[in-house]
Design a protein around this motif. Structure first.
Motif, PDB file in Angstrom:
ATOM      1  N   ILE A 164       0.849  -1.187   0.000  1.00 62.16           N
ATOM      2  CA  ILE A 164       0.000   0.000   0.000  1.00 62.16           C
ATOM      3  C   ILE A 164       0.891   1.246   0.000  1.00 62.16           C
ATOM      4  CG2 ILE A 164      -2.047  -1.015   1.057  1.00 62.16           C
ATOM      5  CD1 ILE A 164      -1.077  -0.087   3.746  1.00 62.16           C
ATOM      6  N   PRO A 165       0.453   2.313  -0.662  1.00 62.38           N
ATOM      7  CA  PRO A 165       1.260   3.538  -0.700  1.00 62.38           C
ATOM      8  C   PRO A 165       1.183   4.299   0.630  1.00 62.38           C
ATOM      9  CG  PRO A 165      -0.772   3.851  -1.910  1.00 62.38           C
ATOM     10  CD  PRO A 165      -0.752   2.417  -1.468  1.00 62.38           C
ATOM     11  N   VAL A 166       2.330   4.837   1.037  1.00 66.29           N
ATOM     12  CA  VAL A 166       2.430   5.589   2.288  1.00 66.29           C
ATOM     13  C   VAL A 166       3.401   6.747   2.060  1.00 66.29           C
ATOM     14  CG1 VAL A 166       3.223   5.460   4.687  1.00 66.29           C
ATOM     15  CG2 VAL A 166       1.994   3.554   3.705  1.00 66.29           C
ATOM     16  N   LYS A 167       3.188   7.851   2.749  1.00 68.45           N
ATOM     17  CA  LYS A 167       4.130   8.971   2.744  1.00 68.45           C
ATOM     18  C   LYS A 167       5.103   8.776   3.900  1.00 68.45           C
ATOM     19  CE  LYS A 167       2.468  11.874  -0.396  1.00 68.45           C
ATOM     20  NZ  LYS A 167       3.216  12.288  -1.538  1.00 68.45           N
ATOM     21  N   THR A 169       4.211   5.920   9.334  1.00 67.21           N
ATOM     22  CA  THR A 169       3.205   5.316  10.201  1.00 67.21           C
ATOM     23  C   THR A 169       2.420   4.301   9.389  1.00 67.21           C
ATOM     24  OG1 THR A 169       3.017   7.377  11.439  1.00 67.21           O
ATOM     25  CG2 THR A 169       1.233   5.786  11.701  1.00 67.21           C
ATOM     26  N   ALA A 170       2.314   3.091   9.907  1.00 69.95           N
ATOM     27  CA  ALA A 170       1.537   2.044   9.237  1.00 69.95           C
ATOM     28  C   ALA A 170       0.050   2.377   9.403  1.00 69.95           C
ATOM     29  CB  ALA A 170       1.849   0.691   9.831  1.00 69.95           C
ATOM     30  N   PRO A 171      -0.699   2.488   8.305  1.00 78.00           N
ATOM     31  CA  PRO A 171      -2.100   2.891   8.407  1.00 78.00           C
ATOM     32  C   PRO A 171      -2.972   1.896   9.181  1.00 78.00           C
ATOM     33  CG  PRO A 171      -1.379   2.871   6.110  1.00 78.00           C
ATOM     34  CD  PRO A 171      -0.273   2.325   6.928  1.00 78.00           C
ATOM     35  N   ALA A 172      -2.706   0.602   9.037  1.00 76.87           N
ATOM     36  CA  ALA A 172      -3.566  -0.399   9.665  1.00 76.87           C
ATOM     37  C   ALA A 172      -3.410  -0.430  11.182  1.00 76.87           C
ATOM     38  CB  ALA A 172      -3.274  -1.778   9.084  1.00 76.87           C
ATOM     39  N   GLU A 173      -2.178  -0.332  11.671  1.00 74.11           N
ATOM     40  CA  GLU A 173      -1.948  -0.467  13.107  1.00 74.11           C
ATOM     41  C   GLU A 173      -1.577   0.832  13.798  1.00 74.11           C
ATOM     42  OE1 GLU A 173       2.593  -2.047  13.011  1.00 74.11           O
ATOM     43  OE2 GLU A 173       1.029  -3.461  12.423  1.00 74.11           O
ATOM     44  N   GLY A 174      -1.198   1.852  13.045  1.00 79.43           N
ATOM     45  CA  GLY A 174      -0.875   3.153  13.618  1.00 79.43           C
ATOM     46  C   GLY A 174       0.478   3.245  14.301  1.00 79.43           C
ATOM     47  N   SER A 175       1.336   2.261  14.102  1.00 78.75           N
ATOM     48  CA  SER A 175       2.651   2.295  14.748  1.00 78.75           C
ATOM     49  C   SER A 175       3.693   2.913  13.823  1.00 78.75           C
ATOM     50  CB  SER A 175       3.078   0.882  15.154  1.00 78.75           C
ATOM     51  OG  SER A 175       3.206   0.071  14.011  1.00 78.75           O
ATOM     52  N   MET A 176       4.721   3.513  14.446  1.00 77.70           N
ATOM     53  CA  MET A 176       5.815   4.131  13.691  1.00 77.70           C
ATOM     54  C   MET A 176       6.823   3.073  13.277  1.00 77.70           C
ATOM     55  SD  MET A 176       5.600   7.381  13.215  1.00 77.70           S
ATOM     56  CE  MET A 176       7.194   8.138  13.142  1.00 77.70           C
ATOM     57  N   HIS A 177       7.360   3.250  12.072  1.00 79.33           N
ATOM     58  CA  HIS A 177       8.396   2.364  11.559  1.00 79.33           C
ATOM     59  C   HIS A 177       9.526   3.216  10.997  1.00 79.33           C
ATOM     60  CE1 HIS A 177       6.087  -1.362  11.925  1.00 79.33           C
ATOM     61  NE2 HIS A 177       5.040  -0.608  11.639  1.00 79.33           N
ATOM     62  N   PRO A 233       4.412  -4.129   7.835  1.00 79.28           N
ATOM     63  CA  PRO A 233       4.629  -2.720   7.501  1.00 79.28           C
ATOM     64  C   PRO A 233       6.061  -2.228   7.709  1.00 79.28           C
ATOM     65  CG  PRO A 233       3.188  -2.927   9.411  1.00 79.28           C
ATOM     66  CD  PRO A 233       3.474  -4.304   8.939  1.00 79.28           C
ATOM     67  N   SER A 234       6.937  -3.050   8.281  1.00 81.95           N
ATOM     68  CA  SER A 234       8.342  -2.641   8.395  1.00 81.95           C
ATOM     69  C   SER A 234       9.100  -2.886   7.099  1.00 81.95           C
ATOM     70  CB  SER A 234       9.012  -3.370   9.561  1.00 81.95           C
ATOM     71  OG  SER A 234       9.060  -4.760   9.291  1.00 81.95           O
ATOM     72  N   MET A 235       8.544  -3.681   6.192  1.00 81.15           N
ATOM     73  CA  MET A 235       9.147  -3.939   4.878  1.00 81.15           C
ATOM     74  C   MET A 235       8.614  -2.899   3.897  1.00 81.15           C
ATOM     75  SD  MET A 235      11.032  -6.570   5.392  1.00 81.15           S
ATOM     76  CE  MET A 235      11.398  -7.176   3.779  1.00 81.15           C
ATOM     77  N   PHE A 236       9.518  -2.239   3.162  1.00 76.92           N
ATOM     78  CA  PHE A 236       9.100  -1.183   2.254  1.00 76.92           C
ATOM     79  C   PHE A 236      10.009  -1.131   1.048  1.00 76.92           C
ATOM     80  CE2 PHE A 236      12.506   0.754   4.499  1.00 76.92           C
ATOM     81  CZ  PHE A 236      13.011   1.735   3.684  1.00 76.92           C
TER      82      PHE A 236
END
Length: 127
Positions: free
Chosen positions: A22-25, A82-90, A121-124
């Protein structure tokens, strides 16, 4: 025949999409750059130092390659998102060389597009 054509067109349309990401800023926290400037003169002088400390780097970034000079560089860009599904910082890193446009155009504090895996979400990767 139509079914084969339709499936081929669908695969071509989705070829650039990764359905598991999924796209994230991401925010650029800091950038570690090292440059080697090779001046074209009789001595062929080389100086290696942080890019931001030298006016030659701004010349490369603003106007492109100055005549007779060459830049060899590498950078490590430190990111957070920030991972959108869980809200945690990576946090993660991207590496670039002097051949990449991001080497000259991206600064600390900028937002860049990345794609993160839905299940981890830590993989990008770069978008």
């Amino acid at each position: 025949m139509r079914a084969v054509w339709f499936s081929m067109m669908t695969m071509a349309a989705l070829g650039g999409c990764d359905l598991n990401t999924i796209p994230v800023k991401a925010t650029v926290l800091s950038i570690d750059r090292t440059c080697t400037f090779i001046a074209k003169d009789a001595a062929k002088t080389e100086t290696e130092e942080p890019c931001s400390a030298t006016p030659e780097f701004r010349q490369f970034a603003d106007k492109g390659k100055p005549k007779g000079n060459r830049l060899v560089g590498r950078e490590v860009m430190h990111l957070s998102w920030t991972a959108p599904a869980e809200g945690s910082m990576h946090y993660g890193e991207l590496k670039f060389t002097g051949r990449d446009d991001e080497f000259y155009t991206v600064n600390a504090g900028d937002l860049i597009d990345i794609r993160i895996k839905k299940d981890d979400p830590s993989m990008f990767r770069r978008a």
